[in-house]
Design a protein around this motif. Structure first.
Motif, PDB file in Angstrom:
ATOM      1  N   PHE A 122       0.810  -1.223   0.000  1.00 27.35           N
ATOM      2  CA  PHE A 122       0.000   0.000   0.000  1.00 27.35           C
ATOM      3  C   PHE A 122       0.845   1.276   0.000  1.00 27.35           C
ATOM      4  CE2 PHE A 122      -2.651  -3.322   1.977  1.00 27.35           C
ATOM      5  CZ  PHE A 122      -3.702  -3.320   1.069  1.00 27.35           C
ATOM      6  N   THR A 123       2.151   1.103   0.109  1.00 29.05           N
ATOM      7  CA  THR A 123       3.036   2.276   0.110  1.00 29.05           C
ATOM      8  C   THR A 123       4.048   2.209  -1.041  1.00 29.05           C
ATOM      9  OG1 THR A 123       4.479   1.176   1.728  1.00 29.05           O
ATOM     10  CG2 THR A 123       2.801   2.668   2.596  1.00 29.05           C
ATOM     11  N   MET A 124       3.710   1.437  -2.081  1.00 33.48           N
ATOM     12  CA  MET A 124       4.584   1.357  -3.256  1.00 33.48           C
ATOM     13  C   MET A 124       4.699   2.719  -3.929  1.00 33.48           C
ATOM     14  SD  MET A 124       3.721  -2.297  -5.102  1.00 33.48           S
ATOM     15  CE  MET A 124       1.941  -2.181  -5.022  1.00 33.48           C
ATOM     16  N   ASP A 125       5.806   2.935  -4.565  1.00 36.98           N
ATOM     17  CA  ASP A 125       6.053   4.183  -5.311  1.00 36.98           C
ATOM     18  C   ASP A 125       6.057   5.409  -4.405  1.00 36.98           C
ATOM     19  OD1 ASP A 125       6.103   2.710  -7.737  1.00 36.98           O
ATOM     20  OD2 ASP A 125       3.916   2.769  -7.798  1.00 36.98           O
ATOM     21  N   GLY A 126       6.358   5.191  -3.107  1.00 35.81           N
ATOM     22  CA  GLY A 126       6.557   6.310  -2.198  1.00 35.81           C
ATOM     23  C   GLY A 126       5.307   6.980  -1.686  1.00 35.81           C
ATOM     24  N   ILE A 127       4.125   6.388  -1.910  1.00 28.29           N
ATOM     25  CA  ILE A 127       2.907   7.011  -1.385  1.00 28.29           C
ATOM     26  C   ILE A 127       2.644   6.529   0.040  1.00 28.29           C
ATOM     27  CG2 ILE A 127       1.905   7.201  -3.691  1.00 28.29           C
ATOM     28  CD1 ILE A 127      -0.011   4.895  -2.917  1.00 28.29           C
ATOM     29  N   THR A 128       1.832   7.263   0.771  1.00 28.40           N
ATOM     30  CA  THR A 128       1.443   6.850   2.116  1.00 28.40           C
ATOM     31  C   THR A 128       0.193   5.969   2.023  1.00 28.40           C
ATOM     32  OG1 THR A 128      -0.062   8.699   2.511  1.00 28.40           O
ATOM     33  CG2 THR A 128       2.281   9.047   3.039  1.00 28.40           C
ATOM     34  N   GLU A 129      -0.107   5.288   3.123  1.00 28.26           N
ATOM     35  CA  GLU A 129      -1.313   4.463   3.151  1.00 28.26           C
ATOM     36  C   GLU A 129      -2.569   5.316   2.944  1.00 28.26           C
ATOM     37  OE1 GLU A 129      -0.651   1.130   6.450  1.00 28.26           O
ATOM     38  OE2 GLU A 129       0.498   2.969   6.786  1.00 28.26           O
ATOM     39  N   ILE A 130      -2.585   6.491   3.557  1.00 23.74           N
ATOM     40  CA  ILE A 130      -3.753   7.361   3.403  1.00 23.74           C
ATOM     41  C   ILE A 130      -3.874   7.861   1.960  1.00 23.74           C
ATOM     42  CG2 ILE A 130      -4.741   9.609   4.071  1.00 23.74           C
ATOM     43  CD1 ILE A 130      -3.946   8.999   6.942  1.00 23.74           C
ATOM     44  N   GLU A 131      -2.760   8.109   1.320  1.00 18.42           N
ATOM     45  CA  GLU A 131      -2.803   8.499  -0.099  1.00 18.42           C
ATOM     46  C   GLU A 131      -3.375   7.365  -0.948  1.00 18.42           C
ATOM     47  OE1 GLU A 131       0.752  11.761  -0.821  1.00 18.42           O
ATOM     48  OE2 GLU A 131       1.316   9.657  -0.590  1.00 18.42           O
ATOM     49  N   PHE A 132      -2.985   6.140  -0.629  1.00 19.00           N
ATOM     50  CA  PHE A 132      -3.552   4.992  -1.352  1.00 19.00           C
ATOM     51  C   PHE A 132      -5.056   4.913  -1.119  1.00 19.00           C
ATOM     52  CE2 PHE A 132      -5.209   0.704  -1.523  1.00 19.00           C
ATOM     53  CZ  PHE A 132      -4.783   0.275  -2.773  1.00 19.00           C
ATOM     54  N   ILE A 133      -5.465   5.008   0.135  1.00 19.30           N
ATOM     55  CA  ILE A 133      -6.889   4.954   0.487  1.00 19.30           C
ATOM     56  C   ILE A 133      -7.680   6.018  -0.278  1.00 19.30           C
ATOM     57  CG2 ILE A 133      -8.526   5.425   2.363  1.00 19.30           C
ATOM     58  CD1 ILE A 133      -6.416   4.084   4.258  1.00 19.30           C
ATOM     59  N   ASN A 134      -7.142   7.226  -0.338  1.00 16.82           N
ATOM     60  CA  ASN A 134      -7.870   8.341  -0.951  1.00 16.82           C
ATOM     61  C   ASN A 134      -8.035   8.209  -2.465  1.00 16.82           C
ATOM     62  OD1 ASN A 134      -8.517   9.711   1.399  1.00 16.82           O
ATOM     63  ND2 ASN A 134      -6.665  10.983   1.370  1.00 16.82           N
ATOM     64  N   LYS A 135      -7.231   7.356  -3.082  1.00 15.92           N
ATOM     65  CA  LYS A 135      -7.406   7.091  -4.508  1.00 15.92           C
ATOM     66  C   LYS A 135      -8.763   6.426  -4.776  1.00 15.92           C
ATOM     67  CE  LYS A 135      -4.000   5.053  -6.682  1.00 15.92           C
ATOM     68  NZ  LYS A 135      -2.870   4.091  -6.893  1.00 15.92           N
ATOM     69  N   TYR A 136      -9.300   5.754  -3.754  1.00 18.24           N
ATOM     70  CA  TYR A 136     -10.523   4.978  -3.928  1.00 18.24           C
ATOM     71  C   TYR A 136     -11.666   5.428  -3.018  1.00 18.24           C
ATOM     72  CZ  TYR A 136      -7.219   1.980  -6.333  1.00 18.24           C
ATOM     73  OH  TYR A 136      -6.244   1.509  -7.180  1.00 18.24           O
ATOM     74  N   ARG A 137     -11.389   6.386  -2.131  1.00 21.66           N
ATOM     75  CA  ARG A 137     -12.410   6.873  -1.197  1.00 21.66           C
ATOM     76  C   ARG A 137     -13.241   7.984  -1.812  1.00 21.66           C
ATOM     77  NH1 ARG A 137     -14.297   5.622   4.014  1.00 21.66           N
ATOM     78  NH2 ARG A 137     -14.228   7.832   4.595  1.00 21.66           N
ATOM     79  N   THR A 138     -14.535   7.951  -1.556  1.00 18.90           N
ATOM     80  CA  THR A 138     -15.407   9.053  -1.954  1.00 18.90           C
ATOM     81  C   THR A 138     -15.176  10.238  -1.023  1.00 18.90           C
ATOM     82  OG1 THR A 138     -17.064   7.498  -2.764  1.00 18.90           O
ATOM     83  CG2 THR A 138     -17.800   9.746  -2.333  1.00 18.90           C
ATOM     84  N   GLU A 139     -15.186   9.969   0.274  1.00 19.29           N
ATOM     85  CA  GLU A 139     -14.930  11.003   1.279  1.00 19.29           C
ATOM     86  C   GLU A 139     -13.467  10.902   1.706  1.00 19.29           C
ATOM     87  OE1 GLU A 139     -16.616  12.356   5.683  1.00 19.29           O
ATOM     88  OE2 GLU A 139     -17.811  11.027   4.425  1.00 19.29           O
ATOM     89  N   LYS A 140     -12.655  11.828   1.231  1.00 21.66           N
ATOM     90  CA  LYS A 140     -11.202  11.754   1.443  1.00 21.66           C
ATOM     91  C   LYS A 140     -10.836  11.897   2.919  1.00 21.66           C
ATOM     92  CE  LYS A 140     -10.963  11.627  -3.039  1.00 21.66           C
ATOM     93  NZ  LYS A 140     -10.910  10.308  -3.707  1.00 21.66           N
ATOM     94  N   ILE A 141      -9.721  11.270   3.286  1.00 20.77           N
ATOM     95  CA  ILE A 141      -9.215  11.332   4.657  1.00 20.77           C
ATOM     96  C   ILE A 141      -8.022  12.284   4.701  1.00 20.77           C
ATOM     97  CG2 ILE A 141      -8.128  10.002   6.507  1.00 20.77           C
ATOM     98  CD1 ILE A 141      -9.695   7.574   5.396  1.00 20.77           C
ATOM     99  N   PRO A 142      -8.043  13.266   5.579  1.00 23.41           N
ATOM    100  CA  PRO A 142      -6.913  14.201   5.673  1.00 23.41           C
ATOM    101  C   PRO A 142      -5.606  13.477   6.011  1.00 23.41           C
ATOM    102  CG  PRO A 142      -8.815  15.074   6.839  1.00 23.41           C
ATOM    103  CD  PRO A 142      -9.154  13.658   6.480  1.00 23.41           C
ATOM    104  N   GLU A 143      -4.535  13.937   5.416  1.00 25.59           N
ATOM    105  CA  GLU A 143      -3.230  13.299   5.605  1.00 25.59           C
ATOM    106  C   GLU A 143      -2.750  13.340   7.062  1.00 25.59           C
ATOM    107  OE1 GLU A 143      -0.612  11.678   4.122  1.00 25.59           O
ATOM    108  OE2 GLU A 143      -1.861  11.198   2.408  1.00 25.59           O
ATOM    109  N   ASN A 144      -3.252  14.297   7.842  1.00 22.92           N
ATOM    110  CA  ASN A 144      -2.774  14.413   9.224  1.00 22.92           C
ATOM    111  C   ASN A 144      -3.531  13.498  10.202  1.00 22.92           C
ATOM    112  OD1 ASN A 144      -5.192  15.809   9.163  1.00 22.92           O
ATOM    113  ND2 ASN A 144      -4.519  17.433  10.557  1.00 22.92           N
TER     114      ASN A 144
END
Length: 236
Positions: free
Chosen positions: A199-221
């Motif tokens: 879930f952190t391939m290519d240097g992304i965070t887990e939350i960044e991965f989640i937000n690719k597919y989430r309707t309601e985005k989760i803040p990075e903090n």
């Protein structure tokens, strides 16, 4: 003349193999449509009459599919994994959890695709080992309630990308996450802990991965933690 006969034999082998693969997808689709509803499996009725699942696995044992034929390969092995999990549960039925059966994932072998392999072999060597795609974790169903829901249709090569995306969205907009906006906290399925590197391939965070597919985005903090996996059987 020898070359001609060789080419005829090669074409015949290819035709039979393609026919078997199509038959596997069609029969898998029919089986899942009949025995799966809302992510739950009717293990009791499958256990009463095992002829369908045995026939499916017989077809799967003789199929040859190459990793270079990516969509057929991925679709075949995803379906083969999910059907084999059901077979594993049936062979130990009644059971409350796949974990109640020693070696369920790493010792019990199945004859699939011309190989004798375990469930872990399919997931880690044949799929994750050949393709960098975290979406596998949302379509491989391990027979427990904590898993992604098993859909009542087969994964098909021509619709695979859309199906992978859809099931990832279902999970990450649903039961795989618990979001607490007031506490700025998100709890994720332990799958995201166990396979963090996916879930952190290519240097992304887990939350960044989640937000690719989430309707309601989760803040990075938001603080990310994990909730305990539910290994109880996904039975109807």
């Amino acid at each position: 003349m020898k070359v001609y006969h060789f080419l005829i034999a090669l074409l015949f082998t290819f035709s039979v193999s393609a026919q078997d693969l199509n038959s596997f997808f069609t029969e898998t689709n029919s089986f899942l449509n009949k025995h799966v509803s809302k992510g739950k499996v009717d293990y009791a009725n499958i256990h009463k009459d095992q002829s369908e699942i045995d026939e499916l696995l017989k077809i799967a044992s003789g199929i040859t599919v190459k990793v270079s034929d990516a969509n057929n390969y991925k679709a075949f092995w995803i379906n083969a994994y999910n059907i084999s999990v059901i077979k594993g549960i049936i062979d130990n039925y009644p059971t409350k959890s796949p974990l109640d059966n020693a070696g369920f994932f790493d010792k019990t072998t199945y004859s699939l695709g011309g190989k004798t392999i375990t469930l872990n072999d399919i997931e880690h060597k044949l799929l994750r080992g050949n393709f960098k795609d975290a979406r596998f974790h949302f379509v491989l169903v391990c027979g427990a309630l904590g898993c992604p829901p098993l859909i009542s249709e087969a994964y098909m090569p021509n619709t695979l990308e859309a199906q992978l995306d859809k099931q990832t969205k279902v999970a990450l907009n649903g039961s795989f996450l618990k979001v607490n906006t007031k506490k700025k906290k998100v709890e994720a399925s332990e799958i995201m802990k166990w396979y963090k590197e996916d879930f952190t391939m290519d240097g992304i965070t887990e939350i960044e991965f989640i937000n690719k597919y989430r309707t309601e985005k989760i803040p990075e903090n938001f603080k990310l933690t994990y909730f305990t996996y539910n290994w109880n059987l996904n039975k109807q």
